[in-house]
Design an enzyme around this catalytic site. Structure first.
Site, PDB file in Angstrom:
ATOM      1  N   SER A 181      10.237   1.618  -2.345  1.00  0.00           N
ATOM      2  CA  SER A 181      10.119   0.871  -3.595  1.00  0.00           C
ATOM      3  C   SER A 181      11.440   0.186  -3.956  1.00  0.00           C
ATOM      4  O   SER A 181      11.945  -0.636  -3.195  1.00  0.00           O
ATOM      5  CB  SER A 181       9.627   1.805  -4.713  1.00  0.00           C
ATOM      6  OG  SER A 181       9.248   1.075  -5.847  1.00  0.00           O
ATOM      7  N   ASP A 206       6.888   0.091   1.106  1.00  0.00           N
ATOM      8  CA  ASP A 206       6.312  -0.656  -0.019  1.00  0.00           C
ATOM      9  C   ASP A 206       7.416  -1.184  -0.942  1.00  0.00           C
ATOM     10  O   ASP A 206       7.535  -0.761  -2.103  1.00  0.00           O
ATOM     11  CB  ASP A 206       5.324   0.212  -0.804  1.00  0.00           C
ATOM     12  CG  ASP A 206       4.188  -0.623  -1.392  1.00  0.00           C
ATOM     13  OD1 ASP A 206       3.817  -1.633  -0.776  1.00  0.00           O
ATOM     14  OD2 ASP A 206       3.672  -0.270  -2.466  1.00  0.00           O
ATOM     15  N   HIS A 271       1.069   3.224  -3.722  1.00  0.00           N
ATOM     16  CA  HIS A 271       2.503   2.948  -3.565  1.00  0.00           C
ATOM     17  C   HIS A 271       3.182   4.115  -2.842  1.00  0.00           C
ATOM     18  O   HIS A 271       3.972   3.920  -1.916  1.00  0.00           O
ATOM     19  CB  HIS A 271       3.110   2.756  -4.959  1.00  0.00           C
ATOM     20  CG  HIS A 271       4.482   2.163  -4.981  1.00  0.00           C
ATOM     21  ND1 HIS A 271       4.842   1.057  -4.253  1.00  0.00           N
ATOM     22  CD2 HIS A 271       5.593   2.530  -5.685  1.00  0.00           C
ATOM     23  CE1 HIS A 271       6.111   0.756  -4.502  1.00  0.00           C
ATOM     24  NE2 HIS A 271       6.593   1.644  -5.359  1.00  0.00           N
TER      25      HIS A 271
END
Length: 339
Positions: A181, A206, A271
């Site tokens: 992330s 991600d 996610h």
């Protein structure tokens, strides 16, 4: 406090585009909040926020970054290391072993499950220096404040990499930096700090989308930040990027939503699956892939049914992968599928 007040004021002053005209990552972003909800911010307001924040960033509180070393000799008890000879010499760091830097995302810390999973996975593979990065500003209440800290945190990671390389013989050719992330964006800035293409591999799990632009590769993780950049995209268009970021871009289940995550309104399950998939890929090497003509075919699952020789997350990808891949996955562990 002053910075948080300014950020909050700007966030509150967003200009409302009609809902049907909002395209996340194109004309604005849905900004995540701690309670799991989102707040829309138009592109112009976001750029003003980022510009104002960048002007203040150098004059505000410290951007603390710490490094915790795990090896086969201390697989569960971390050794904090610093860019000091006595610190490294007194640790279990071994220049003859490959090194993995692991970087967490928003709201997380060095003790987060992401880090323990990936650390355990690599140490199960053999002798590695696994260095878990803790960047304190990731735990800012405002997501935007954490975004503003990304370049500085990435620079500090990059400086530590350069220090270990120049003073303690760490090989850049066997170095892999893994970020989830916002941590993926931090890894990009680490690569930029070390120098274009000098880090062997960066794996973005991600990579975070909100407040990052595809058309500004100098301000996000990009394919130039290492010799090889791989992106594993599991919540594309919401919390993560949908367009390919890496030289090798992998789209489990099409890259938007993951099986077994239910409704997943916040996107957090999908996610987070990028972390679970990667850890499993390291230990099992069991994620078969199907080569696609482009990322749009990967997203729409129109890449045929013939498996390629490429496995998602494989170390050998740095020498053989260039393009976009659809990745079939199961709804529960083991997630990987092979022909």
């Amino acid at each position: 406090m002053k910075v948080l007040f300014v950020l909050s004021a700007l966030l509150a002053a967003v200009t409302a585009l009609p809902i049907e005209e909002r395209v996340n990552g194109e004309n604005g972003w849905f900004i995540p909040k701690l309670d799991g909800s989102f707040e829309w911010m138009d592109l112009r307001d976001a750029e003003e926020l980022l510009f104002s924040g960048e002007q203040m960033e150098g004059r505000i509180s410290t951007n603390a970054v710490k490094f915790y070393l795990y090896t086969k000799s201390n697989p569960t008890s971390a050794q904090e290391i610093t860019s000091d000879a006595s610190s490294i010499d007194g640790s279990h760091f071994n220049k003859d072993h490959g090194t993995r830097f692991v970087i967490h995302g928003w709201t997380q810390s060095a003790q987060d499950e992401m880090n323990t999973r990936i650390t355990k996975a690599w140490l199960s593979r053999g002798d590695y220096n696994v260095i878990v990065v803790d960047w304190a500003r990731a735990r800012s209440v405002d997501y935007a404040s954490s975004v503003l800290a990304v370049p500085g945190a990435g620079a500090k990671v990059g400086e530590m990499i350069k220090y270990l390389h120049e003073h303690h013989g760490m090989s850049l050719d066997s170095l892999e930096v893994i970020g989830h992330s916002l941590g993926a964006q931090v890894s990009g800035y680490a690569g930029k700090t070390v120098g274009e293409g000098r880090i062997h591999s960066i794996v973005g799990l991600d990579p975070a989308l909100p407040l990052f632009s595809y058309d500004k590769p100098d301000k996000r993780l990009s394919s130039d930040d290492a010799h090889y950049v791989e992106s594993i995209q599991t919540n594309g268009g919401k919390l993560g990027f949908l367009k390919p970021i890496g030289k090798g871009a992998f789209y489990p289940n099409g890259g938007k939503k993951q099986p077994g995550c239910g409704v997943d309104v916040t996107g957090s399950c999908s996610h987070g699956r990028s972390v679970l998939y990667y850890a499993e890929a390291v230990t099992e090497d069991n994620f078969g892939t199907i080569k696609c003509h482009d990322y749009e075919d990967a997203v729409s699952k129109k890449c045929g049914s013939t498996y390629s020789s490429v496995r998602m997350g494989a170390v050998t990808n740095a020498y053989m992968v260039d393009g976009d891949y659809y990745v079939p996955v199961n709804s529960k562990a083991p997630f990987g599928k092979i022909e």
